[in-house]
Scaffold this active site. Sequence first.
Site, short mmCIF file in Angstrom:
data_model
loop_
_atom_site.label_atom_id
_atom_site.label_comp_id
_atom_site.label_asym_id
_atom_site.label_seq_id
_atom_site.Cartn_x
_atom_site.Cartn_y
_atom_site.Cartn_z
N GLY A 17 -6.45 -5.62 1.55
CA GLY A 17 -4.84 -6.17 2.01
C GLY A 17 -4.37 -6.75 2.56
N LYS A 20 -12.39 -9.75 9.06
CA LYS A 20 -13.47 -8.39 9.70
C LYS A 20 -14.38 -9.09 9.44
CE LYS A 20 -10.38 -5.03 8.58
NZ LYS A 20 -9.58 -3.37 7.87
N GLY A 70 -12.97 -4.07 2.13
CA GLY A 70 -14.64 -3.86 2.54
C GLY A 70 -15.07 -3.26 1.24
N ARG A 75 0.64 -1.26 -0.27
CA ARG A 75 -0.13 -0.01 -0.22
C ARG A 75 0.70 1.64 0.13
NH1 ARG A 75 -5.05 -1.77 3.96
NH2 ARG A 75 -6.33 -2.05 2.19
C1 3PG Z 1 -8.81 -1.38 4.95
O1 3PG Z 1 -7.55 -2.50 5.84
O2 3PG Z 1 -9.55 -2.51 3.86
C2 3PG Z 1 -8.91 -0.37 4.76
O3 3PG Z 1 -7.87 0.85 5.38
C3 3PG Z 1 -10.01 -0.16 5.68
O4 3PG Z 1 -9.71 -0.08 6.69
P1 3PG Z 1 -11.05 -0.61 7.87
O5 3PG Z 1 -11.87 -1.33 7.79
O6 3PG Z 1 -10.43 -0.48 9.24
O7 3PG Z 1 -11.90 0.80 7.81
MG MG Z 2 -7.61 -4.58 5.92
#
Ligand code: 3PG
Ligand code: MG
Length: 396
Positions: A355, A200, A378, A38
């Site tokens: 990422g 996540k 996301g 990144r």
């Molecule tokens: C990611 O890693 O997808 C982006 O940097 C956004 O991060 P976040 O899901 O914590 O908003």
């Molecule tokens: Mg991420």
Amino acid sequence: MQGIKYFPQDLNIEGKRIILRVDLNVPLNNKKIQDSTRIDQVLPFLKDLVKRKSKIILISHLGRPKGIKDSALSLLPVYRYLKEKLNTNMYFYTGEINEEVNAKSMYLKESEILLIENIRFFKEETENDENFSKRLGEMGEIYINDAFSCSHRKQSSIYSITKFVKEIYAGPLLRKEIIAIDSVIKKKKNPVTCIIGGSKVSTKIGVISNLVKSVSNIVIVGAMANNFLAYKKYEIGKSLSEENSEDLVKKILSEAEAHKCKILIPEDCLVSKNFEGEAVSKDVKFVEKDDIILDVGPKTVKIIEKIIDSSNTIMWNGPAGYFENKNFALGTNAIALRISENTKNGSLFSVLGGGDTVSAINKSGLELSFTHLSTAGGAFLEYLEGKDLPGLSVLK
Ligand code: 3PG
Ligand code: MG
């Protein structure tokens, strides 16, 4: 996506203060950068802005510190990395967002850069606070969002800041991502398979309920799969999962049935008693109370490979396991390899994002090739879903 205002290449920016929102949210371990993709992607544009003698105020978040100054999530390692790569004066600002930072931005000389410490150290960022956004906006005459991967967040430095700066643009990286993903959406051929993993869960689980309407298969791996296993009353031990996700999983499964979308969850997995441990392969029926599920098992890998072979388009976000420990990179590497082989022989269109997914691919040491590799996770999923991302809507 139509109507976004892109940063004009011929704009005279000499002496102008530019607020540049980027995504420097890289994986860290003990304050060491684990994957610099990144940051490296941001470098060419930064160098261009430096060469064109603008004054740059750089903003990013790192992780999810929830408004607390957590030194493990400091941008300091990123600052050091950038400083080494850029041939200019660069400063790191760790104070409050007030008159002081405003003064610092005023004192910047041409071609100098001011990197603001992790913007999520301030709770106002995620709250999208108006006053905070205003103070951020006061630091520059031009605002550029070059963080496609953060544009699904309605947060100050992405969203409300745009009300307080005169000139607003999208940057070249964001543009590149949109062009690539748009072209995949346009050219995608059935059957379309979506592979969703990662950790996540809360961000992505909602996305799946929409994706079932437009794709043929959804393969669920990573921590996401644990919610589905738990819903089916399997023991998941001490594995990562989202609380109270039963209703959502139920809705996803029934929507999937209604839309004839096949949902695949793991039949076997690799477990351990801790994240640093060795892998033990188990049928999902035999997971114990003190096990942590850290990858999919070999039987599941075979099933996923078959699905990849029978697909014409693959969209993949989120690793299949805890790839940071090579004992649990089995699923992620196998998926990456199979998608890459089919992409290379021309039988598959593939878009990957996230990422951690990018980091896993770099770490695999494999020679891989895909139609498009996005740094966004996301945001990438929500864009595929057809959502109007808040951070993009304000760039029109
Ligand atoms: C990611 O890693 O997808 C982006 O940097 C956004 O991060 P976040 O899901 O914590 O908003
Ligand atoms: Mg991420």
